[in-house]
Design a protein around this motif. Structure first.
Motif, PDB file in Angstrom:
ATOM      1  N   ARG A  83       0.791  -1.280  -0.022  1.00 18.60           N
ATOM      2  CA  ARG A  83       0.214   0.527  -0.186  1.00 18.60           C
ATOM      3  C   ARG A  83       0.832   1.174  -0.004  1.00 18.60           C
ATOM      4  O   ARG A  83       2.276   1.415   0.315  1.00 18.60           O
ATOM      5  CB  ARG A  83      -1.303   0.215   1.558  1.00 18.60           C
ATOM      6  CG  ARG A  83      -2.496  -1.274   1.062  1.00 18.60           C
ATOM      7  CD  ARG A  83      -2.614  -1.361   2.619  1.00 18.60           C
ATOM      8  NE  ARG A  83      -2.054  -1.340   3.779  1.00 18.60           N
ATOM      9  CZ  ARG A  83      -1.645  -0.155   4.562  1.00 18.60           C
ATOM     10  NH1 ARG A  83      -2.457   1.034   4.287  1.00 18.60           N
ATOM     11  NH2 ARG A  83      -0.849  -0.426   5.587  1.00 18.60           N
ATOM     12  N   VAL A  84       0.351   2.397  -0.466  1.00 22.90           N
ATOM     13  CA  VAL A  84       1.173   3.992  -0.506  1.00 22.90           C
ATOM     14  C   VAL A  84       0.512   4.647   0.619  1.00 22.90           C
ATOM     15  O   VAL A  84      -0.290   4.991   0.673  1.00 22.90           O
ATOM     16  CB  VAL A  84       0.875   4.080  -1.957  1.00 22.90           C
ATOM     17  CG1 VAL A  84       1.281   6.112  -2.155  1.00 22.90           C
ATOM     18  CG2 VAL A  84       1.114   3.564  -3.035  1.00 22.90           C
ATOM     19  N   VAL A  85       0.939   4.618   1.731  1.00 24.02           N
ATOM     20  CA  VAL A  85       0.730   5.737   2.455  1.00 24.02           C
ATOM     21  C   VAL A  85       1.069   6.964   2.496  1.00 24.02           C
ATOM     22  O   VAL A  85       2.258   7.116   2.314  1.00 24.02           O
ATOM     23  CB  VAL A  85       1.515   4.620   3.822  1.00 24.02           C
ATOM     24  CG1 VAL A  85       1.816   5.544   5.234  1.00 24.02           C
ATOM     25  CG2 VAL A  85       1.535   3.359   3.853  1.00 24.02           C
ATOM     26  N   GLU A  86       0.716   7.703   2.830  1.00 24.15           N
ATOM     27  CA  GLU A  86       0.411   8.808   2.755  1.00 24.15           C
ATOM     28  C   GLU A  86       0.916   9.384   4.382  1.00 24.15           C
ATOM     29  O   GLU A  86       0.205   9.106   4.931  1.00 24.15           O
ATOM     30  CB  GLU A  86      -0.643   9.961   2.309  1.00 24.15           C
ATOM     31  CG  GLU A  86      -0.798  11.051   1.854  1.00 24.15           C
ATOM     32  CD  GLU A  86      -1.978  11.931   1.553  1.00 24.15           C
ATOM     33  OE1 GLU A  86      -1.707  13.486   1.248  1.00 24.15           O
ATOM     34  OE2 GLU A  86      -2.509  11.090   1.331  1.00 24.15           O
ATOM     35  N   LEU A  87       2.032  10.726   4.178  1.00 26.25           N
ATOM     36  CA  LEU A  87       2.336  10.834   5.675  1.00 26.25           C
ATOM     37  C   LEU A  87       2.031  12.321   5.774  1.00 26.25           C
ATOM     38  O   LEU A  87       1.750  12.945   4.653  1.00 26.25           O
ATOM     39  CB  LEU A  87       4.591  10.977   5.385  1.00 26.25           C
ATOM     40  CG  LEU A  87       4.885   9.881   5.010  1.00 26.25           C
ATOM     41  CD1 LEU A  87       6.058  10.067   4.899  1.00 26.25           C
ATOM     42  CD2 LEU A  87       4.052   9.435   6.047  1.00 26.25           C
ATOM     43  N   PRO A  88       1.650  12.759   7.187  1.00 26.97           N
ATOM     44  CA  PRO A  88       1.789  12.303   7.966  1.00 26.97           C
ATOM     45  C   PRO A  88       1.150  11.267   8.297  1.00 26.97           C
ATOM     46  O   PRO A  88       0.271  11.124   7.993  1.00 26.97           O
ATOM     47  CB  PRO A  88       2.111  13.087   9.436  1.00 26.97           C
ATOM     48  CG  PRO A  88       1.292  14.166   9.152  1.00 26.97           C
ATOM     49  CD  PRO A  88       1.197  14.269   7.325  1.00 26.97           C
ATOM     50  N   ALA A  89       1.971   9.446   8.677  1.00 25.05           N
ATOM     51  CA  ALA A  89       1.378   8.465   9.003  1.00 25.05           C
ATOM     52  C   ALA A  89       1.270   7.596  10.785  1.00 25.05           C
ATOM     53  O   ALA A  89       3.011   7.892  10.588  1.00 25.05           O
ATOM     54  CB  ALA A  89       1.144   7.382   8.301  1.00 25.05           C
ATOM     55  N   LEU A  90       0.623   6.699  11.457  1.00 21.98           N
ATOM     56  CA  LEU A  90       2.035   6.303  12.135  1.00 21.98           C
ATOM     57  C   LEU A  90       1.919   4.751  11.885  1.00 21.98           C
ATOM     58  O   LEU A  90       0.544   3.860  11.445  1.00 21.98           O
ATOM     59  CB  LEU A  90       0.426   6.080  13.460  1.00 21.98           C
ATOM     60  CG  LEU A  90       0.632   5.617  14.830  1.00 21.98           C
ATOM     61  CD1 LEU A  90       1.720   6.180  15.550  1.00 21.98           C
ATOM     62  CD2 LEU A  90      -0.539   4.855  15.612  1.00 21.98           C
TER      63      LEU A  90
END
Length: 454
Positions: free
Chosen positions: A91-98
């Motif tokens: 998956r492409v995670v968008e920052l900011p992220a936990l």
């Protein structure tokens, strides 16, 4: 700088104006015309410009033995922003992220880089190519000098021809005007004698025909005089419409030079013969260079660089702390190149042999030219002696017929024949004297020596 250029242009234009004005105010001779030509002729100016290449060409030949040095200094700044990343499951995670209990923020990166380098390289050995290129550069310098000398003698011969032609045209114009004056006097006398019944109408008509021919000859002589003078002006760099008086050439002399000795001297002074000798040496050097391509080449180099990376808030630096130094010594030997070296070697050998043959052929041509032109000079001199006697005899005959015509014992036709004979004798002498000095100019060009006055 612009003011200096303007002053220089004004000074050059003023000097040229004063020179041409002075030439127009008093007679100028052949030597003076040659001086004007060497100063103003574009061919000579172009050849003089080639001389400027001598110094830089020599420095470039010396520079082949020196190392090549280059230096560079550079700075750059880059910035980047990381707003996403790819998780383990794709998956492409968008920052900011936990992520795994840790908050990963958007990352902004900025950095700066300072760098300089110095590179030194030297060809230690390349089969002697640099050495023979240096020798050829010296030969090329001499060739440019001989080219200039050859151009001056070519121009000298051309100006001599133009000057003699213009002087001959001036003499023919004077002769045509003299004949025209005689024809007018003859026509007036014929009319007076017709009115008194001493001659018939036929004599008057013949006098009118002769007068018309003399007028046409005078107009033709004026045009020829203008054309020959314009040709001379073109060669010496004067305005085409310039007018001035030409000085008479000295009396003809007996060219008693020895043909073989004169041709032998020509081999020492002819610029094209000297160039052919230099070409042989250059082709011999090129042939040696072609042999050197079978030898290995040795090269050495030194490279030193320094660099430093820093953050965006740190200034660029002229003294980077990271250093790198490299030394290199290499030997390369081309063992096979598809027979290209063999082709180049054979071509250089053939070119060298051709240059030797060309010099031998040029030597034979010089001996032939000198012999032919010298024979022509001697012939013109002998012809001038006969022509001068003919002028004296024709002049006496003309004076005798004029007296007979005045007394009425000679016809118009008889007087006209005497006048034509005198004019023809004068023209023959003018042509012979003109051809003599034109041939003398050609002999100077054929020998590369100034012979007039010797």
């Amino acid at each position: 700088m612009s003011l200096k250029i303007f002053i220089l242009c004004v000074f050059s234009a003023t000097s040229f104006f004063l020179t041409t004005t002075d030439a127009a105010s008093q007679p100028i001779g052949l030597d003076r015309c040659i001086e004007f030509g060497n100063t103003n002729n574009p061919v000579i100016k172009t050849s003089q410009l080639d001389q400027i290449l001598n110094k830089p060409a020599k420095l470039a030949a010396i520079g082949q033995f020196l190392p090549r040095v280059s230096a560079s200094y550079g700075i750059n700044q880059s910035s980047s922003r990381i707003s996403t990343f790819v998780a383990e499951d794709g998956r492409v995670v968008e920052l900011p992220a936990l992520v795994y209990g840790e908050m990963i923020p958007v990352e902004n990166r900025k950095n700066r880089n300072s760098r300089y380098s110095i590179n030194v390289s030297e060809t230690v050995f390349n089969g002697g190519r640099n050495y023979y290129n240096f020798k050829n550069a010296g030969l090329q310098e001499k060739i440019r000098e001989y080219n200039y000398s050859g151009e001056t003698f070519l121009l000298r011969s051309a100006i001599t021809t133009a000057y003699c032609s213009a002087l001959a045209a001036t003499e023919r114009l004077s002769l045509a005007e003299e004949l025209l004056t005689q024809r007018r006097r003859q026509h007036n006398l014929a009319r007076v004698r017709f009115e008194t019944g001493s001659v018939t109408r036929r004599d008057v008509m013949q006098a009118e025909v002769d007068l018309g021919r003399a007028e046409n000859d005078s107009l033709s002589a004026v045009m020829s005089n203008r054309q020959t003078l314009e040709n001379l002006n073109f060669l010496i760099g004067f305005p085409i419409d310039s007018s001035y008086t030409l000085s008479n050439l000295p009396d003809l002399f007996n060219p008693d030079w020895d043909s073989e000795k004169l041709a032998a001297e020509a081999l020492k002074h002819r610029s094209d013969y000297a160039i052919s000798d230099l070409s042989i040496k250059m082709n011999r050097n090129n042939h040696t260079v072609s042999k050197g391509r079978y030898l290995p080449q040795v090269a050495a180099s030194l490279s030193h660089s320094r660099s430093e990376q820093s953050g965006a808030n740190v200034d660029f630096t002229l003294d980077p702390r990271n250093r790198s130094t490299a030394y290199n010594l290499s030997l390369s030997w081309e063992l096979f190149d598809g027979f290209t070296r063999e082709l180049n070697l054979e071509q250089s050998r053939i070119q060298h042999r051709k240059s030797i043959i060309n010099r031998q052929d040029l030597e034979r041509q010089i001996f032939k030219q000198v012999s032919e032109i010298l024979y022509q000079l001697r012939s013109f001199y002998q012809q001038s002696l006969v022509a001068d006697q003919n002028v004296g005899l024709a002049n006496e005959t003309l004076r005798f017929e004029e007296e007979r015509y005045k007394l009425g014992s000679a016809t118009t036709i008889e007087l006209g024949v005497a006048q034509v004979s005198y004019i023809q004798a004068r023209n023959d002498l003018i042509n012979i004297e003109t051809n003599f000095y034109i041939a003398l100019g050609e002999l100077e060009n054929a020998t590369g020596m100034v012979l007039r006055g010797q």
